[in-house]
Design an enzyme around this catalytic site. Structure first.
Site, PDB file in Angstrom:
ATOM      1  N   HIS A 120      43.856  25.943  37.141  1.00 31.31           N
ATOM      2  CA  HIS A 120      45.078  26.181  37.908  1.00 31.31           C
ATOM      3  C   HIS A 120      45.592  27.605  37.695  1.00 31.31           C
ATOM      4  O   HIS A 120      45.524  28.138  36.595  1.00 31.31           O
ATOM      5  CB  HIS A 120      46.184  25.232  37.446  1.00 31.31           C
ATOM      6  CG  HIS A 120      46.057  23.827  37.913  1.00 31.31           C
ATOM      7  ND1 HIS A 120      45.088  22.974  37.457  1.00 31.31           N
ATOM      8  CD2 HIS A 120      46.810  23.111  38.794  1.00 31.31           C
ATOM      9  CE1 HIS A 120      45.250  21.785  38.026  1.00 31.31           C
ATOM     10  NE2 HIS A 120      46.280  21.849  38.845  1.00 31.31           N
ATOM     11  N   ASP A 259      50.933  46.187  43.359  1.00 30.53           N
ATOM     12  CA  ASP A 259      52.266  46.639  42.977  1.00 30.53           C
ATOM     13  C   ASP A 259      53.049  45.372  42.635  1.00 30.53           C
ATOM     14  O   ASP A 259      53.578  44.702  43.510  1.00 30.53           O
ATOM     15  CB  ASP A 259      52.928  47.398  44.128  1.00 30.53           C
ATOM     16  CG  ASP A 259      54.248  48.038  43.739  1.00 30.53           C
ATOM     17  OD1 ASP A 259      54.669  47.871  42.572  1.00 30.53           O
ATOM     18  OD2 ASP A 259      54.858  48.699  44.592  1.00 30.53           O
TER      19      ASP A 259
END
Length: 282
Positions: A120, A259
């Site tokens: 996960h 970013d």
């Protein structure tokens, strides 16, 4: 007729005016907030013409999916105690019906016999407020081929620590991703699985922003906000203690080209992204 208000009327008016001008107190009740409040790391869009950076927005998390690798580039989610409850782990691994028609569907059996866990990104245990929330974490677009020791020990301990912070009255913004090709699972090294349709990543990283409960979260990140950045090898022989793999957000951005906290004020980003966390690990 008397044109001047009575004393009682003047008093009520003054009290009402004071109430309107008083700032509301900061909220203290945890909520289930949006998952991209701190930014969209790769500028992902929901457009089938962008198959290597396809945005999926779910109530439980957001992610950028790479069709050709069969795994997410990154997954971003909000965590507070409002997301935590008593719902059981559903274990209903399945293909994601929200992918565009015609794209290959990674299935529950795609990792079978590979030596890698269906790892996960947004953890099952982070979504226990309802059965639907927990079930959503088992969509295969939320999975990467992860070395069992990395998934179950190193990463599992970090995930539990994040939930400890949430239960202590914080809210967290968490972004997890991967980069590179080739990992070492319980059956040895692999670069792909599922007949080449799913790429095995070389590194797995996570960035955790820790805030007290509140609103306008991006604006509340300051130069002193705790930001935990971790970058681990996808290798079954790694150290189970995640604290030794701490790094800076800047280093992860350099490795991925993302970013990661783009919605945060630039001056604050500069301060928190350069720092390596040295806080507690449990």
């Amino acid at each position: 007729m008397n044109r001047f208000p009575s004393y009682c009327t003047r008093l009520l008016f003054a009290l009402a005016l004071a109430a309107c001008s008083r700032e509301d107190p900061a909220p203290t009740t945890p909520a289930q907030d949006g998952h991209l409040a701190l930014g969209n790391p790769s500028g992902a869009v929901t457009d089938a013409a962008s198959p290597t950076n396809y945005l999926l927005l779910k109530p439980q998390y957001a992610l950028s999916y790479h069709r050709d690798k069969g795994i997410p580039n990154w997954v971003s989610w909000h965590l507070s105690s409002a997301w935590l409850g008593a719902s059981a782990r559903q274990d209903d691994f399945r293909a994601d019906p929200d992918l565009p028609a015609g794209w290959y569907q990674v299935s529950a059996s795609s990792y079978s016999g590979s030596g890698f866990d269906r790892g996960h990104n947004c953890p099952s245990a982070d979504r226990t407020a309802s059965v639907a929330d927990n079930s959503a974490t088992f969509l295969m677009t939320n999975m990467i081929p992860q070395a069992p020791r990395n998934n179950q020990q190193t990463w599992g301990d970090l995930e539990e620590y994040c939930r400890t912070l949430a239960r202590a009255g914080n809210e967290l913004y968490i972004i997890q991703g991967q980069y590179g090709t080739g990992g070492v699972g319980s059956s040895g090294a692999r670069t792909t699985i599922d007949n080449g349709r799913v790429t095995v990543p070389k590194r797995v990283w996570k960035v955790v922003v820790v805030l007290p409960v509140g609103t306008a979260d991006a604006t509340r990140v300051t130069a002193s906000t705790r930001v935990i950045a971790v970058d681990t090898p996808n290798d079954n022989g790694l150290d189970p203690a995640w604290g030794g793999y701490r790094t800076s957000v800047d280093a992860i951005e350099a490795a991925t080209g993302y970013d990661l906290l783009s919605a945060v004020a630039p001056a604050v980003q500069q301060a928190v992204e350069a720092r390596v966390d040295n806080g507690p690990t449990q």
